[in-house]
Design a protein around this motif. Structure first.
Motif, mmCIF file in Angstrom:
data_model
loop_
_atom_site.group_PDB
_atom_site.id
_atom_site.type_symbol
_atom_site.label_atom_id
_atom_site.label_comp_id
_atom_site.label_asym_id
_atom_site.label_seq_id
_atom_site.Cartn_x
_atom_site.Cartn_y
_atom_site.Cartn_z
ATOM 1 N N LEU A 59 0.807 -1.221 0.000
ATOM 2 C CA LEU A 59 0.000 0.000 0.000
ATOM 3 C C LEU A 59 0.840 1.271 0.000
ATOM 4 C CD1 LEU A 59 -2.875 -0.945 2.479
ATOM 5 C CD2 LEU A 59 -2.734 -1.252 -0.004
ATOM 6 N N SER A 60 2.163 1.136 0.010
ATOM 7 C CA SER A 60 3.002 2.334 -0.041
ATOM 8 C C SER A 60 4.251 2.003 -0.853
ATOM 9 C CB SER A 60 3.339 2.831 1.369
ATOM 10 O OG SER A 60 4.000 1.815 2.101
ATOM 11 N N ILE A 61 5.415 1.995 -0.205
ATOM 12 C CA ILE A 61 6.673 1.615 -0.848
ATOM 13 C C ILE A 61 7.165 0.340 -0.194
ATOM 14 C CG2 ILE A 61 9.059 2.266 -1.279
ATOM 15 C CD1 ILE A 61 8.189 5.156 -1.359
ATOM 16 N N ASP A 62 7.379 -0.688 -0.995
ATOM 17 C CA ASP A 62 7.795 -1.983 -0.463
ATOM 18 C C ASP A 62 9.196 -2.311 -0.960
ATOM 19 O OD1 ASP A 62 7.074 -4.512 0.988
ATOM 20 O OD2 ASP A 62 7.542 -5.352 -0.987
ATOM 21 N N VAL A 63 10.081 -2.700 -0.045
ATOM 22 C CA VAL A 63 11.461 -3.062 -0.369
ATOM 23 C C VAL A 63 11.686 -4.507 0.038
ATOM 24 C CG1 VAL A 63 13.887 -2.496 -0.078
ATOM 25 C CG2 VAL A 63 12.164 -0.692 0.065
ATOM 26 N N THR A 64 12.067 -5.346 -0.923
ATOM 27 C CA THR A 64 12.365 -6.745 -0.629
ATOM 28 C C THR A 64 13.663 -7.130 -1.319
ATOM 29 O OG1 THR A 64 11.103 -7.525 -2.542
ATOM 30 C CG2 THR A 64 9.924 -7.356 -0.451
ATOM 31 N N ILE A 71 3.357 -9.214 -7.299
ATOM 32 C CA ILE A 71 3.415 -8.089 -6.384
ATOM 33 C C ILE A 71 2.545 -6.975 -6.952
ATOM 34 C CG2 ILE A 71 5.562 -7.279 -7.458
ATOM 35 C CD1 ILE A 71 6.237 -5.960 -4.740
ATOM 36 N N VAL A 72 1.625 -6.496 -6.124
ATOM 37 C CA VAL A 72 0.713 -5.413 -6.509
ATOM 38 C C VAL A 72 0.929 -4.272 -5.534
ATOM 39 C CG1 VAL A 72 -1.676 -4.710 -6.859
ATOM 40 C CG2 VAL A 72 -0.971 -7.045 -7.431
ATOM 41 N N GLY A 73 1.263 -3.088 -6.055
ATOM 42 C CA GLY A 73 1.553 -1.960 -5.187
ATOM 43 C C GLY A 73 0.869 -0.691 -5.646
ATOM 44 N N THR A 74 0.748 0.238 -4.711
ATOM 45 C CA THR A 74 0.134 1.525 -5.039
ATOM 46 C C THR A 74 1.182 2.566 -5.424
ATOM 47 O OG1 THR A 74 0.160 2.135 -2.709
ATOM 48 C CG2 THR A 74 -1.837 1.095 -3.565
ATOM 49 N N GLN A 87 4.834 -7.828 -11.747
ATOM 50 C CA GLN A 87 4.951 -6.654 -10.879
ATOM 51 C C GLN A 87 3.999 -5.577 -11.412
ATOM 52 O OE1 GLN A 87 8.440 -7.387 -12.442
ATOM 53 N NE2 GLN A 87 8.178 -9.198 -11.164
ATOM 54 N N ILE A 88 3.088 -5.120 -10.567
ATOM 55 C CA ILE A 88 2.104 -4.114 -10.948
ATOM 56 C C ILE A 88 2.152 -2.981 -9.931
ATOM 57 C CG2 ILE A 88 -0.331 -3.632 -11.391
ATOM 58 C CD1 ILE A 88 -0.716 -6.590 -12.011
ATOM 59 N N SER A 89 2.287 -1.745 -10.426
ATOM 60 C CA SER A 89 2.355 -0.603 -9.535
ATOM 61 C C SER A 89 1.727 0.620 -10.200
ATOM 62 C CB SER A 89 3.809 -0.289 -9.166
ATOM 63 O OG SER A 89 3.894 0.892 -8.401
ATOM 64 N N ILE A 90 1.090 1.465 -9.396
ATOM 65 C CA ILE A 90 0.521 2.695 -9.933
ATOM 66 C C ILE A 90 1.635 3.641 -10.372
ATOM 67 C CG2 ILE A 90 -0.840 4.747 -9.374
ATOM 68 C CD1 ILE A 90 -2.520 3.022 -7.541
#
Length: 363
Positions: A59-64, A71-74, A87-90
């Protein structure tokens, strides 16, 4: 329901804390849910969690460390090593090492190496194998296809594939676009082709219906593009024209060759207006003005002879199709034709015409 929500809100901080504690170890989890990675926001720049996930909702910034799966991110998805899967991100996806699969971002995809498909506003991979699709695409070493408004590959490398866009740039490879820039592309397909070891010339041409056209040709010794602007000297209405086309050289000797050209000319009237285009006067003038437009498509076989180092003379027959919806333009139609259809709403004609002119060699 309220009790469940209350319990969730109470346990949520502990869940984040437990996740961070696990990140200190070499942790592999199937599902990862990230709301706020406080160590990334408020920690030092060297913070890299040693984690691997298969399914992530961010829901924000993800670091792995690694991401295998979905992986779905905003905001932003970051993998400091590899990312395989989707990998999907806004906003964006970033992979420091290698990515494989599908990357979709509203703003940008940044990868060291990627095999698969990148879709985004801007996509970059130093080594790319597959498809880049977006407004702007860039790579250092490209194998596959780039489709976008602007496509770029480091000029020290060859595109092993195709670039399709408004502007394409590479050392070599097959390019289809409005403008192609290359060092040694022998087969560019575009209206403007800037090639380091290619050819350029400007010229003046005249055809059977009275079009006088200033032309610019650019390309290789095999394929080239044509753009032109001109005026019709036979029209009482003051028609101007724009031309675009492609051509191919058949080199017979150092002085003689045959050019085959396929081109389109839009012939119309226009007017000048210095006011605001939102004014009612401008809108009324556009509505009432008779543009009296014609469209001409031609296929020409044009022998070209070099008179000197810089001057070429060309001319030959053309197979042309001329059409208009303005009946007053009938005076521009040749009297001889192969086929004709004149009705109360349109004029159409197929006929044999000609084109002659001079070229000045720029390079």
């Amino acid at each position: 329901m309220r009790k469940v929500l209350f319990i969730f809100l109470i346990l949520l901080p502990f869940g984040i804390t437990l996740a961070q504690e696990n990140q200190e170890q070499n942790h592999h989890s199937f599902f990862h849910f990230n709301i706020f990675d406080y160590k990334y926001y408020f920690g030092d720049d060297s913070y890299i969690p040693n984690t691997t996930h298969n399914l992530t909702l961010n829901l924000s910034i993800d670091v792995t460390k690694n991401q295998y799966g979905l992986i779905v991110g905003t905001l932003w998805n970051m993998a400091e090593n590899n990312a395989y899967g989707v990998q999907i991100s806004i906003l964006g996806n970033y992979v420091r090492n290698q990515g494989k699969g599908l990357a979709i971002a509203g703003l940008m995809n940044i990868y060291e190496s990627h095999t698969g498909v990148q879709i985004g506003g801007y996509s970059y991979a130093e080594k790319m194998k597959g498809l880049q699709l977006g407004l702007a695409n860039n790579s250092v070493d490209m194998q596959g296809a780039q489709i976008g408004f602007v496509n770029g590959v480091d000029t020290a490398h060859t595109v092993r594939g195709v670039q399709i866009g408004l502007v394409n740039m590479s050392k070599s490879g097959f390019q289809i676009g409005l403008c192609n820039v290359s060092e040694k592309n022998q087969y560019p397909l575009g209206l403007i082709n800037i090639i380091k070891n290619g050819e350029m010339n400007v010229g003046l041409a005249y055809d059977e219906i009275g079009n006088v056209t200033a032309q610019f040709r650019s390309g290789s010794q095999y394929l080239y593009g044509i753009i032109g602007f001109g005026y019709n000297v036979k029209s009482p209405s003051g028609h101007i024209l724009l031309q675009g086309g492609i051509g191919a050289h058949l080199n017979l000797s150092s002085r003689l060759r045959i050019d085959t050209e396929l081109s389109a000319k839009h012939i119309t009237r226009t007017f000048l207006y210095s006011g605001d285009k939102d004014d009612e006067e401008y809108k009324r003038k556009v509505k009432e003005f008779e543009f009296k437009a014609l469209t001409k498509y031609s296929l020409g076989i044009l022998p070209s002879y070099r008179l000197s180092e810089k001057i070429e003379l060309f001319g030959g027959p053309t197979l042309s199709y001329l059409q208009t919806k303005t009946l007053e333009n009938e005076r521009l139609f040749p009297s001889r034709f192969i086929w004709r259809s004149f009705t109360s709403t349109s004029l159409k004609q197929l006929y044999i015409g000609y084109s002659v002119g001079l070229k000045y060699i720029l390079k």
